[in-house]
Design a protein around this motif. Sequence first.
Motif, PDB file in Angstrom:
ATOM      1  N   HIS A 186      -1.654   1.035   6.336  1.00 34.45           N
ATOM      2  CA  HIS A 186      -0.617   1.904   5.784  1.00 34.45           C
ATOM      3  C   HIS A 186       0.712   1.404   6.340  1.00 34.45           C
ATOM      4  N   ASP A 242      -9.894  -1.704   0.284  1.00 36.24           N
ATOM      5  CA  ASP A 242      -8.491  -1.841   0.664  1.00 36.24           C
ATOM      6  C   ASP A 242      -8.347  -1.688   2.172  1.00 36.24           C
ATOM      7  N   ARG A 291      -8.695 -10.168  -2.729  1.00 35.96           N
ATOM      8  CA  ARG A 291      -8.929  -9.799  -1.334  1.00 35.96           C
ATOM      9  C   ARG A 291      -9.124  -8.286  -1.196  1.00 35.96           C
ATOM     10  N   VAL A 292      -8.529  -7.513  -2.069  1.00 35.46           N
ATOM     11  CA  VAL A 292      -8.614  -6.058  -2.020  1.00 35.46           C
ATOM     12  C   VAL A 292      -9.831  -5.558  -2.807  1.00 35.46           C
ATOM     13  N   ARG A 331       0.852  -1.203   0.000  1.00 32.73           N
ATOM     14  CA  ARG A 331       0.000   0.000   0.000  1.00 32.73           C
ATOM     15  C   ARG A 331       0.878   1.240   0.000  1.00 32.73           C
ATOM     16  N   ARG A 336      -5.832  -2.982   3.867  1.00 37.60           N
ATOM     17  CA  ARG A 336      -4.435  -3.157   4.256  1.00 37.60           C
ATOM     18  C   ARG A 336      -3.990  -1.957   5.084  1.00 37.60           C
ATOM     19  N   TRP A 380      -2.254 -10.481   0.568  1.00 40.12           N
ATOM     20  CA  TRP A 380      -3.315  -9.612   0.036  1.00 40.12           C
ATOM     21  C   TRP A 380      -3.395  -9.724  -1.486  1.00 40.12           C
ATOM     22  N   ASP A 391       0.790   4.724   0.563  1.00 42.14           N
ATOM     23  CA  ASP A 391       0.208   5.933   1.137  1.00 42.14           C
ATOM     24  C   ASP A 391       1.148   6.481   2.206  1.00 42.14           C
ATOM     25  N   VAL A 416      -5.164  -9.739  -5.220  1.00 42.68           N
ATOM     26  CA  VAL A 416      -6.071  -8.748  -5.822  1.00 42.68           C
ATOM     27  C   VAL A 416      -7.525  -8.986  -5.409  1.00 42.68           C
TER      28      VAL A 416
END
Length: 105
Positions: free
Chosen positions: A71, A67, A62-63, A11, A69, A58, A13, A60
């Motif tokens: 940070h 999302d 699952r997301v 992720r 997940r 994770w 971010d 694809v």
Amino acid sequence: EFNTFWSIYPRKDRKLDAAKAYHKAVKYLEDEMQELIHEVDTAHDLLSVRAMQYAQAWPVERVADGDFRQHAATWLNQETYMNPEGFAVSTKKHPKNCLRRTVFF
């Protein structure tokens, strides 16, 4: 070394917060967790390996429903990397409408 971790972590971010948390985690691992580091050579290697394991947990699909997940900064600050067994895919489904939007006029 942080850039290697960042390229692996799933992720993308808040990179600055993640960098600060990464260096804090490296220091903690080097100061307090030498026996854990010896399994993979360095604290940097450990965090990269655990980030790869987290990314693999994770896929694809699952997301697809959202999302959830962490940070990278949260993952590091909460020491989630210390429990790779917790990365496993959850069977719990999050409803698509679990988040409510508030609209202000």
